[in-house]
Design an enzyme around this catalytic site. Sequence first.
Site, PDB file in Angstrom:
ATOM      1  N   ARG A  77       0.518  -1.110  -0.174  1.00 25.83           N
ATOM      2  CA  ARG A  77       0.477  -0.164   0.063  1.00 25.83           C
ATOM      3  C   ARG A  77       0.905   1.456   0.013  1.00 25.83           C
ATOM      4  NH1 ARG A  77      -1.897   1.008   4.260  1.00 25.83           N
ATOM      5  NH2 ARG A  77      -1.094  -1.072   5.393  1.00 25.83           N
ATOM      6  N   LYS A 226      -9.836  -2.883   1.653  1.00 25.50           N
ATOM      7  CA  LYS A 226      -9.494  -1.797   2.069  1.00 25.50           C
ATOM      8  C   LYS A 226      -9.819   0.232   1.832  1.00 25.50           C
ATOM      9  CE  LYS A 226      -7.771  -3.778   4.915  1.00 25.50           C
ATOM     10  NZ  LYS A 226      -5.755  -3.780   5.482  1.00 25.50           N
ATOM     11  N   HIS A 246     -10.672  -2.557  11.341  1.00 27.35           N
ATOM     12  CA  HIS A 246      -9.747  -3.016  10.939  1.00 27.35           C
ATOM     13  C   HIS A 246      -9.481  -4.903  11.774  1.00 27.35           C
ATOM     14  CE1 HIS A 246      -5.357  -3.287   9.099  1.00 27.35           C
ATOM     15  NE2 HIS A 246      -6.199  -4.257   8.175  1.00 27.35           N
ATOM     16  N   SER A 268      -1.868  -3.388  10.557  1.00 29.48           N
ATOM     17  CA  SER A 268      -0.941  -4.598   8.921  1.00 29.48           C
ATOM     18  C   SER A 268       0.200  -5.298   9.315  1.00 29.48           C
ATOM     19  CB  SER A 268      -0.968  -3.802   7.711  1.00 29.48           C
ATOM     20  OG  SER A 268      -1.866  -2.597   7.403  1.00 29.48           O
ATOM     21  N   CYS A 270       0.485  -7.742  11.675  1.00 24.76           N
ATOM     22  CA  CYS A 270       1.374  -7.464  13.096  1.00 24.76           C
ATOM     23  C   CYS A 270      -0.131  -8.591  13.760  1.00 24.76           C
ATOM     24  CB  CYS A 270       0.601  -6.248  13.889  1.00 24.76           C
ATOM     25  SG  CYS A 270       1.769  -4.603  13.182  1.00 24.76           S
ATOM     26  N   ASP A 293      -9.565  -9.808   8.699  1.00 28.60           N
ATOM     27  CA  ASP A 293      -9.135  -8.192   8.340  1.00 28.60           C
ATOM     28  C   ASP A 293     -10.438  -7.532   8.973  1.00 28.60           C
ATOM     29  OD1 ASP A 293      -6.667  -7.152   7.666  1.00 28.60           O
ATOM     30  OD2 ASP A 293      -7.964  -6.335   5.369  1.00 28.60           O
ATOM     31  N   ARG A 386       1.828 -12.341  -0.481  1.00 29.44           N
ATOM     32  CA  ARG A 386       0.500 -12.867  -0.173  1.00 29.44           C
ATOM     33  C   ARG A 386       0.028 -13.550  -0.696  1.00 29.44           C
ATOM     34  NH1 ARG A 386      -1.910  -9.035   3.910  1.00 29.44           N
ATOM     35  NH2 ARG A 386       0.260  -6.951   3.837  1.00 29.44           N
TER      36      ARG A 386
HETATM   37  P1  GTP Z   1      -2.032  -8.190   7.729  1.00 31.55           P
HETATM   38  O1  GTP Z   1      -3.194  -8.576   6.595  1.00 31.55           O
HETATM   39  O2  GTP Z   1      -1.251  -7.180   6.736  1.00 31.55           O
HETATM   40  O3  GTP Z   1      -3.350  -7.086   7.930  1.00 31.55           O
HETATM   41  O4  GTP Z   1      -1.496  -8.588   8.264  1.00 31.55           O
HETATM   42  P2  GTP Z   1      -2.778  -9.115   9.938  1.00 31.55           P
HETATM   43  O5  GTP Z   1      -2.833  -8.678  10.629  1.00 31.55           O
HETATM   44  O6  GTP Z   1      -3.541 -10.362   9.627  1.00 31.55           O
HETATM   45  O7  GTP Z   1      -0.753 -10.196  10.052  1.00 31.55           O
HETATM   46  P3  GTP Z   1      -0.712 -11.483   9.911  1.00 31.55           P
HETATM   47  O8  GTP Z   1      -1.207 -13.160  11.278  1.00 31.55           O
HETATM   48  O9  GTP Z   1      -0.759 -11.927   8.688  1.00 31.55           O
HETATM   49  O10 GTP Z   1       0.803 -11.564  10.780  1.00 31.55           O
HETATM   50  C1  GTP Z   1       1.887 -11.035   9.860  1.00 31.55           C
HETATM   51  C2  GTP Z   1       3.224 -10.953  10.558  1.00 31.55           C
HETATM   52  O11 GTP Z   1       3.553 -11.353  11.940  1.00 31.55           O
HETATM   53  C3  GTP Z   1       3.210 -12.523   9.491  1.00 31.55           C
HETATM   54  O12 GTP Z   1       4.993 -12.705   9.469  1.00 31.55           O
HETATM   55  C4  GTP Z   1       3.324 -13.304  11.097  1.00 31.55           C
HETATM   56  O13 GTP Z   1       4.096 -14.543  11.579  1.00 31.55           O
HETATM   57  C5  GTP Z   1       3.910 -12.630  12.184  1.00 31.55           C
HETATM   58  N1  GTP Z   1       2.901 -13.601  13.617  1.00 31.55           N
HETATM   59  C6  GTP Z   1       1.949 -13.005  13.406  1.00 31.55           C
HETATM   60  N2  GTP Z   1       1.395 -13.519  15.032  1.00 31.55           N
HETATM   61  C7  GTP Z   1       1.758 -13.786  15.566  1.00 31.55           C
HETATM   62  C8  GTP Z   1       3.154 -14.062  17.228  1.00 31.55           C
HETATM   63  O14 GTP Z   1       1.933 -14.165  17.500  1.00 31.55           O
HETATM   64  N3  GTP Z   1       3.827 -13.126  17.340  1.00 31.55           N
HETATM   65  C9  GTP Z   1       5.199 -13.089  16.592  1.00 31.55           C
HETATM   66  N4  GTP Z   1       6.193 -13.260  16.740  1.00 31.55           N
HETATM   67  N5  GTP Z   1       4.697 -13.681  15.310  1.00 31.55           N
HETATM   68  C10 GTP Z   1       3.607 -13.238  14.745  1.00 31.55           C
HETATM   69  C1  SPV Z   2      -2.938  -4.273   4.713  1.00 24.79           C
HETATM   70  O1  SPV Z   2      -2.054  -4.543   4.373  1.00 24.79           O
HETATM   71  O2  SPV Z   2      -3.002  -4.455   6.147  1.00 24.79           O
HETATM   72  C2  SPV Z   2      -3.537  -6.178   4.203  1.00 24.79           C
HETATM   73  C3  SPV Z   2      -3.095  -6.447   2.758  1.00 24.79           C
HETATM   74  O3  SPV Z   2      -4.599  -6.786   5.037  1.00 24.79           O
HETATM   75  S1  SPV Z   2      -3.723  -4.542   1.666  1.00 24.79           S
HETATM   76  O4  SPV Z   2      -5.656  -5.135   2.044  1.00 24.79           O
HETATM   77  O5  SPV Z   2      -3.681  -4.718   1.270  1.00 24.79           O
HETATM   78  O6  SPV Z   2      -3.826  -3.419   1.940  1.00 24.79           O
HETATM   79 MN    MN Z   3      -4.095 -10.663   7.518  1.00 25.60          MN
END
Ligand code: GTP
Ligand code: SPV
Ligand code: MN
Length: 607
Positions: A77, A226, A246, A268, A270, A293, A386
Amino acid sequence: MLQIQTTGGTRHEELDAWVREVAAHTQPDAVVWITGSEGEIEQINAQLVEAGTFVKLAEDKKPNSYHALSDPQDVARVEDRTYICSVEEKDAGPTNNWMDPTAMKRTLWPLFEGSMRGRTMYVIPFVMGHLDADDPKFGVEITDSAYVVASMRVMARVGSDVLARIEETGAAYVKGLHSVGAPLEPGQEDVAWPCNETKYIVHFPEELAIWSYGSGYGGNALLGKKCYALRIASVMARNEGWLAEHMLILKLTSPEGEVHYIAGAFPSACGKTNMAMIQPTLPGWKAELVGDDISWMRFGEDGRLYAVNPEFGLFGVAPGTGRSTNPVAMDTIERGHSVFTNVARTADGDVWWEGMTSEPPAGLTDWHGQPWTPEADHPAAHPNSRFCTPITQVPTLAPEYDDPRGVPISAIMFGGRRKTTVPLVTESRDWQHGTFIAATLSSETTAAATGAVGVVRRDPMAMLPFMGYNASDYFAHWLSLGRRADAEKLPKIFLVNWFRKSDGGSGDFLWPGFGENSRVLKWMVDRIEGRVDAQESPIGYLPRPEDVDTEGLGVTPEGMASALAFSQEEWEAEVPLIQEWLDTFGDELPAALREELAALEQRLEEA
Ligand code: GTP
Ligand code: SPV
Ligand code: MN
């Protein structure tokens, strides 16, 4: 005017006129109305393979799945190119880029002139949420990207049924206009990932319109996600008395059979998708996914807050996803029907990324399309690579995901990546204090957006890049919903941090995260059910160490204590940062948030 060859169409005169106007201006070779049929998507996928955008993965590895590599400058983004063009500047507020809508259109409309030459213009009718919702939220995206069509079809409910409903009801719909901004001159050869260095992601909240130019990347181009379901929907939500957030939505069942639905807002990359797919390590606990999400929440007749997931697919961060961290995601993508963007490809037609396995397989092709070995100076998969996968493939999918009434929320977690300061879990004192915690949420930046990674910034409600209106008004909306509701029925609000590190932030993660986060969820449920007491601290209620189930957990008591600890010193350093953040809102900031800061300072002084 030249007649453009068109497949499909509408009897909705106003929609028809808009599509014709856009086609006349952008000058595509053809116009195709997306029906959502199987044959149609097969054709689109075949076309994407032909164009070199997609490479088909081996059928025995990932059935009916494709690999795409973006242009290296179109991977995330673009927050600095994202605008909220409300009529009044003050309605965009200090956290958004703003330009006068007329001036913005004067800038953008010429960019769209001829921008689809040599390409097909697709018209995608879609609905965010359920078609049978009381008040379905419709949209139509015009795009010159077949990749966007293939992805939107996974991420949202699209096609002829939706169009028929728009036609029958005459309901309002959001107009999304998207072009990759890469017209083709006659005879000019296309590239695999067309895009333009100039990018604009622009929202016109009053006229329910989104114009996106120059990028093919998910959050910039899949306009239902988004742009609509958060930025435009947050404005609708304020006007109509609900919340567009979100947030993931998780269904949790305790060994006693108590069911709780928990929402979670993390910025994002996290941890939302991972938490939504959690496999509890605690025996007897069951977790199911409702959403990963976005959450649309409104109060039900019983006074409780109900959440629906307006999406239909997952657009998940690939790196870090493996059997040991997120087996549910691995099982989900095994089923195929997925698009993988900017991950590495294996020699045998599968995909790979950092964290999938501890050792990379030999013979990888990296996200630049080049041979890759572990000696390379860059990761094989882009950090924001992704997977795009239908939600129906999630083995732990809760049947309620498809219930237009949504699920009643017992608790909301707010969290982020903080190496220091923020304990593993804190319970807010009440809704107003929870709103303060959310409004002052902070996290280190990630690769999900362009720009520096790892810099701590305030990310209120994990919505900093997604608020469609003035943040002060947004905070006021949260506070007013809390005041109008029955306090007993409001979700409890928790602050969580899976990312605290030892040695004042320079060491390793103090907490193993992933499935072990179920131990924190259990404590939350114990609090919701009134089964355990908590320790009061200046920042809120903390678990008594004996109330967090650590049976079988590979963390020392000292490590556990560090993860849970409140640090007077760190919070004394945090307060001026919170103060500085709240000051950016001046007089418009709801007084209640300043009062909460004063109360926090007071409690810190007395501690
Ligand atoms: P968006 O799709 O961008 O909104 O991200 P998200 O909030 O869905 O995050 P996602 O669950 O994809 O996790 C992002 C990164 O953080 C990945 O590389 C995960 O492996 C890592 N991660 C997720 N949960 C944990 C956790 O509990 N501990 C640690 N250390 N890393 C984590
Ligand atoms: C984010 O960045 O929070 C995502 C990926 O979930 S996107 O849909 O590209 O914004
Ligand atoms: Mn996600």
